[in-house]
Design an enzyme around this catalytic site. Structure first.
Site, mmCIF file in Angstrom:
data_model
loop_
_atom_site.group_PDB
_atom_site.id
_atom_site.type_symbol
_atom_site.label_atom_id
_atom_site.label_comp_id
_atom_site.label_asym_id
_atom_site.label_seq_id
_atom_site.Cartn_x
_atom_site.Cartn_y
_atom_site.Cartn_z
ATOM 1 N N SER A 166 0.803 -1.224 0.000
ATOM 2 C CA SER A 166 0.000 0.000 0.000
ATOM 3 C C SER A 166 0.837 1.274 0.000
ATOM 4 O O SER A 166 0.319 2.348 -0.256
ATOM 5 C CB SER A 166 -0.951 0.027 1.204
ATOM 6 O OG SER A 166 -0.271 0.403 2.371
ATOM 7 N N LYS A 204 1.461 4.235 7.348
ATOM 8 C CA LYS A 204 0.651 5.058 6.455
ATOM 9 C C LYS A 204 1.058 6.537 6.589
ATOM 10 O O LYS A 204 1.779 6.927 7.512
ATOM 11 C CB LYS A 204 -0.836 4.934 6.816
ATOM 12 C CG LYS A 204 -1.442 3.577 6.546
ATOM 13 C CD LYS A 204 -1.554 3.279 5.061
ATOM 14 C CE LYS A 204 -2.291 1.981 4.805
ATOM 15 N NZ LYS A 204 -1.571 0.808 5.297
#
Length: 245
Positions: A166, A204
């Protein structure tokens, strides 16, 4: 480090803006790079934006601004000051520093010889962190990893192995080892280790949106996760990356 297509797109956009004062359309970019769909252009633009080479101009459809060019300072703003690149573009260190297992404590790291005579320090290596779906945070006190001393100046640091894709458009790949500086706060846009509900950790980009916290991936195939501020704790911010070939 840019891929060939990322570099081609960046230079095409830069040259078009220099020549015409406007960024090219998606169709023009697609044709210039011989791509079959606009989705490929979207991915390349996102990757360049994450690395701080370009930015999208608000309130102007498809308008791009080149912030910098590879290996040099790029364009300057209206006031003559250089643009400051945003986002994280990892300085990848080849994984040739010494690795060993053993008990790990948390005193200030002690330099020791690394590969090629470089100074290295031993950091605790804590399991695998998801760069995709969050996984339970694991801490393995039995493993350490040697990293360049210059990567960890000031503060406490630890290392994590990345699992998932991701954050691939930020240059962080599955199997990489990320170096994290321990902290409990971070600025908007910083790539962090976020602990969700005191049990799951993920890597993230942090964004605060009003009373909520967004954890953004760097891959268009993954969705941004939104949480209440009481559900997310910052465990550290990304400062380096090691990749084995």
């Amino acid at each position: 480090m840019l891929t060939k297509k990322q570099h081609e797109l960046l230079m095409f956009v830069h040259q078009r803006i220099e020549a015409t004062g406007a960024s090219p359309s998606f169709d023009e970019m697609k044709e210039a790079l011989s791509l079959k769909s606009k989705s490929g252009i979207h991915r390349l633009i996102t990757a360049l934006e994450e690395r701080g080479f370009i930015r999208r101009l608000a309130h102007r459809a498809r308008a791009l601004e080149v912030l910098r060019l590879p290996e040099q300072m790029g364009p300057r703003g209206w006031d003559g000051a250089p643009h400051v690149a945003r986002g994280f573009a990892p300085n990848v260190i080849p994984g040739n520093f010494p690795f060993r297992g053993g008990e790990i404590a948390m005193p200030p790291p002690v330099p020791n010889p690394g590969a090629g005579g470089e100074s290295a320090v031993e950091l605790p290596l804590y399991g695998r962190i998801a760069a995709g779906t969050p996984i339970e945070a694991l801490r393995d006190p039995q493993s350490t990893i040697g990293v360049p001393a210059g990567m960890v100046s000031g503060g406490e640091h630890y290392a994590l192995e990345v699992s998932g894709d991701s954050m691939v458009d930020a240059g962080i790949h599955d199997g990489d080892t990320v170096i994290i500086r321990q902290c409990d706060t971070a600025e908007n846009g910083t790539i962090v280790v976020a602990l969700i509900d005191d049990q799951e950790a993920t890597l993230k980009r942090l964004r605060r949106r009003g009373g909520s916290i967004a954890l953004e991936p760097a891959n268009v195939t993954h969705k941004t996760q939104i949480f209440g501020p009481d559900r997310v704790k910052v465990q550290g911010r990304l400062v380096g990356l090691i990749r084995s070939y």
